[in-house]
Design an enzyme around this catalytic site. Structure first.
Site, PDB file in Angstrom:
ATOM      1  CG  HIS A   1       2.043 -22.696  13.839  1.00 57.53           C
ATOM      2  ND1 HIS A   1       1.127 -22.665  14.591  1.00 57.53           N
ATOM      3  CD2 HIS A   1       1.856 -21.767  13.052  1.00 57.53           C
ATOM      4  CE1 HIS A   1       0.091 -21.485  14.369  1.00 57.53           C
ATOM      5  NE2 HIS A   1       0.580 -21.248  13.193  1.00 57.53           N
TER       6      HIS A   1
ATOM      7  CE  LYS B   1       0.432 -35.543  22.515  1.00 58.56           C
ATOM      8  NZ  LYS B   1       0.381 -33.973  22.654  1.00 58.56           N
ATOM      9  NE  ARG B   2      -0.664 -36.463  11.772  1.00 56.78           N
ATOM     10  CZ  ARG B   2      -0.706 -36.159  10.397  1.00 56.78           C
ATOM     11  NH1 ARG B   2      -1.788 -35.490  10.060  1.00 56.78           N
ATOM     12  NH2 ARG B   2       0.011 -36.637   9.570  1.00 56.78           N
TER      13      ARG B   2
ATOM     14  CE  LYS C   1       3.033 -34.132  17.152  1.00 59.14           C
ATOM     15  NZ  LYS C   1       2.379 -32.782  17.950  1.00 59.14           N
TER      16      LYS C   1
ATOM     17  CB  THR D   1      -3.737 -26.757  20.877  1.00 56.60           C
ATOM     18  OG1 THR D   1      -3.642 -27.665  19.922  1.00 56.60           O
ATOM     19  CG2 THR D   1      -3.110 -25.429  20.692  1.00 56.60           C
TER      20      THR D   1
ATOM     21  CE  LYS E   1      -7.774 -28.702  21.011  1.00 55.94           C
ATOM     22  NZ  LYS E   1      -7.410 -29.360  19.837  1.00 55.94           N
TER      23      LYS E   1
END
Ligand code: 26W
Length: 813
Positions: free
Chosen positions: A357, A545-546, A551, A653, A657
């Protein structure tokens, strides 16, 4: 099952009275919740029993999904939905004066995970059950899940998550199924009856007690099991106790039970703590012991029976965290069941499959040899032997290629490399999006791919559309069903039938009305929590998100600062009003991520209180991002921020959504964004930035100069300078680490490089939004093409391509 709401109401009132000895009027919300959930659980139990019985009787192959994390969120609503009872119970409760949503809100989130990996595991459980697949989860019952985040003065504060304080209605303690897991001590080999046996002495036993949570399949009788292990002991060290050393006895009890006390809040950010390794072995050993025990009862207990275990059982490891399943299954088969090495190895590697992952090199797990040897002596012996044999085989294949063999070895530089162990000991290795799987094959695991070319596949992630669309966005779900019928609920690909309504003005108006209602719901939450009014007609632009450097929340924040600068310079410019919404937790030890949170909150403070800006821009950092909060946020988003440095986000993910809820993605060509673009087409997504190939090229050959980019772009230069020049109301070096990461260490994640492209892409978003008909068409197309990202599709691919399992239809009792 209740046939009518009358029947339900009678049963509910009776349950409330018998459980608490009180009437509805006298009951608190918490009591009402408990009585209701207990009633539902009782319904589930019948099918649960049937499922287990029929799994035993049919002897079909079953899969166990081993994961250190299951980020379940709340279960009441999803259980009701899967049982088909939302309508009947919702109506019945209403007639009793109870609002179902309020009742649902009583439940604490089961936050037994960090982020993507843990939530994926939860979506997979839901899909396995819905597809009637015999598939179960195995994990840890953390006493404290993901910490609760508070934002105080712009900083993240962590509070313990005491999710079990009022009990957990969905779990069933199975004390009689407890097993013992052994830590430390010494192992010696001795000959007994002509064969070599391993004798483990002076170990510390930890009792693992399973707590089973039912996993309810949608519209079928399947109820699978999530088995979570808890470290418990009622055993006091009696010798200390009798000597009067009460404290020592209690201390030992707590030290043993510590194993399952906390979830490590590290996502893609390793801390390498001994207790974490202990947790890994704890649940892996307990899980395998219980699986083998059950296998022997059903399929026979001779060594010959056990050598065929892979024909009836598949074990999937969710990243490398449960990779000790490989040596542990070897241990059980050899030491306890009497198989020889070769037989044990054959069946172990045919049983186990592995998903990777993450490609962040620092997030690949490795454990110091000394630690493994001391804590898990038998595991170390077996890993050592696996390594010896593997390296010998490599030497046959690549004589003299020391460098290659050194790199592929499982043990090297005094560490056990868990990814190497996982690849060598399993029959299947997969990535979680097409680009990620390619990078694994070509870069990160290229040597392994050359050696085991058939082992590697891709299984693009998915999310359960039942929770993330049907349940989270009931208004949209109703509109979809009115328009194309209910078939999409069982077959999410049917969402494609919405495509023909993309240009239909009436349908566009309905889609917009749903979005507005969801935005109003989120705006009310923001108002209530933060006392900030946001404009529901502004673009809701969301990044949740984290918090992690790769990111690139920083890119988003710097762009907001740039927009602010431009507005200040010329308040007359006509911008599309925006509400920038952030949410996410930083790992407790991740300094830079914590500064990013402070940066966003400082921006919010400046911008939200500037009269020149008024209602045109608002910046909101929602505290304590969680599954339940995500269910409120996703349906309300217009724009989905998926802006990771290309090649670094394995899949994502959240992107799926948002898409399912009609948000338009602004993103890089990274992870599953690429496949989202392939589905919706370039007209329905806004892409910018370096490609994965370009990024990897820079990483390999260099050639990037962050300083040059900074110097060449005045707008960018200004915002970067503003981190340090006192423009922001914070202590002078508050954002030094962010500045440093951008300019002093050459901007590892290409924030500066992608800034101009991102700003242009954001202009494009604004422009598209102004054309409301165009925008609503984009929203519709995103929903219509999201069927591919339902986890039902993903899980079906795993079932056929990796696990070799098929549905077992459970008959009603
Ligand atoms: C050892 C510290 C640590 C902890 C957790 C390292 C790595 C992890 C996880 C594997 C990180 C993770 O959650 N990865 C995410 O997995 C999602 C599901 O596949 C993907 O969608 C995300 O892109 C990926 O970051």
């Amino acid at each position: 099952m209740f046939k009518s709401k009358e029947e339900f109401k009678t049963a509910y009132i009776e349950r409330l009275e018998t459980l608490f000895g009180q009437s509805l009027d006298e009951s608190s919300m918490a009591d009402k919740y408990v009585a209701f959930s207990a009633l539902i659980r009782q319904l589930i139990n019948k099918s649960w029993y049937q499922s287990n019985r029929q799994y035993r009787a049919t002897k079909e192959k079953q899969v166990y999904y081993f994961s250190m994390e299951f980020l379940l969120g709340r279960l009441l609503a999803s259980n009701l939905f899967n049982l088909g009872l939302t309508e009947i119970c919702g109506q019945g409760l209403k007639e009793l004066g109870i609002n179902l949503s309020e009742l649902e809100a009583v439940e604490q989130d089961a936050g037994l995970g960090n982020g993507g990996l843990g939530r994926l595991a939860a979506c997979f459980l839901d899909s396995m059950a819905a597809l009637q697949l015999p598939g179960h989860g195995c994990g840890i019952r953390y006493r404290h899940g993901m910490f609760e985040q508070k934002i105080v003065d712009g900083y993240q504060i962590e509070l313990p998550d005491n999710w079990l304080k009022d009990g957990y209605i969905w779990e069933m303690r199975k004390a009689d199924r407890a097993v013992t897991v052994k830590f430390g001590g010494q192992v010696r080999l001795a000959e007994q009856g002509g064969r070599l046996v391993a004798i483990h002495e002076n170990y510390e036993p930890v009792v693992a007690v399973p707590y089973d949570v039912p996993v309810v399949g949608a519209n079928c009788n399947t109820v699978n099991t999530l088995r979570l292990w808890s470290a418990e002991t009622n055993h006091f060290d009696l010798s200390s106790f009798s000597k009067g050393d009460f404290l020592k006895a209690v201390e030992q009890k707590y030290s043993l039970e510590a194993t399952s006390q906390i979830l490590y809040p590290d996502d893609n950010y390793p801390e390498g703590k001994t207790l974490r390794l202990k947790q890994q072995y704890f649940f892996v050993s307990a899980g395998l012991q219980s699986i083998v025990r059950r296998y022997k009862r059903t399929h026979g207990a001779t060594p010959a029976d056990l050598a065929k275990i892979h024909e009836k059982i598949a074990i999937h490891i969710n990243d490398t965290h449960p990779a000790l399943a490989i040596p542990e299954l070897m241990r059980i088969l050899m030491d306890e069941e009497g198989l020889g090495w070769d037989e044990a190895w054959n069946t172990t590697s045919k049983t186990i499959s592995y998903t990777n992952h993450t490609i962040l090199p620092e997030a690949l797990e490795k454990w110091p040899v000394d630690l493994v040897q001391a804590l898990l002596p038998r595991m170390y012996m077996i890993i050592h032997e696996i390594n010896e044999r593997f390296c010998a085989a490599l030497w046959q294949e690549y004589p003299g290629q020391w460098e290659r063999i050194r790199e592929m070895a499982i043990i090297g530089d005094c560490y056990v490399r868990m990814a190497n162990l996982a690849v060598v000991g399993s029959h299947s290795v997969n990535g979680v999006a097409a680009v990620h799987s390619e990078i694994l094959k070509k870069e990160v695991m290229s040597n392994f791919h050359q050696y085991f070319p058939h082992r590697f596949t891709n299984k693009t992630n998915g999310v359960t559309h039942r929770r993330w669309l049907a349940k989270a966005n009931p208004k949209l779900a109703s509109l979809i069903t009115e328009t194309i019928g209910p078939g999409w609920l069982a077959h999410p690909n049917e969402l494609a039938n919405l495509r023909r309504y993309a240009q239909d003005p009436a349908f566009q108006a309905s889609i917009k009305a749903v979005k507005q209602a969801n935005k109003a719901r989120l705006a009310a939450y923001i108002k209530n929590k933060m006392a900030i009014t946001v404009d529901v007609n502004s673009i809701f632009d969301v990044q949740v998100k984290r918090i992690h450097a790769y990111k690139r929340q920083t890119l988003n924040a710097l762009h907001i600062l740039d927009l602010y600068n431009r507005l200040k310079a010329d308040p007359a410019i006509d911008i599309e009003p925006r509400t920038f919404i952030f949410g996410g937790k930083a790992a407790t030890g991740y300094y830079l991520a914590k500064r990013i949170i402070k940066f966003i909150n400082t921006l919010a403070q400046v911008i939200n209180n500037d009269p020149v800006i008024g209602a045109r821009i608002k910046v909101i950092f929602l505290e304590n991002y969680s599954v339940s909060l995500a269910e409120l946020i996703m349906p309300a988003a217009d724009v989905s921020e998926q802006i990771s440095t290309a090649s670094r986000e394995a899949s994502g993910t959240g992107n799926m959504k948002f898409m399912m809820n009609g948000a338009v993605t602004i993103g890089t060509l990274d992870g599953a964004n690429i496949e989202i673009r392939d589905e919706v087409g370039d007209d329905n997504i806004v892409i910018f930035g370096l490609t994965a190939a370009e990024v990897l090229n820079y990483y390999k050959y260099g050639g990037y100069n962050a300083l040059e980019v900074y110097q060449g772009n005045p707008r960018l230069r200004l915002v970067v300078d503003q981190l340090m020049n006192g423009f922001l109301p914070a202590s002078p070096d508050e954002f030094h680490s962010i500045h440093h990461s951008l300019l002093r260490t050459n901007d590892e994640y290409f924030v500066l490089r992608d800034f101009a492209g991102y700003a242009a892409a954001q202009e494009k978003v604004a422009c598209l939004y102004r054309d409301q008909s165009r925008w609503q068409a984009m929203a519709v197309n995103n929903i219509a093409f999201s069927g591919r990202f339902a986890s039902d599709r993903t899980v079906a691919e795993y079932a056929i391509g990796i696990w070799g399992i098929k549905p077992v239809v459970i008959r009603e009792s």
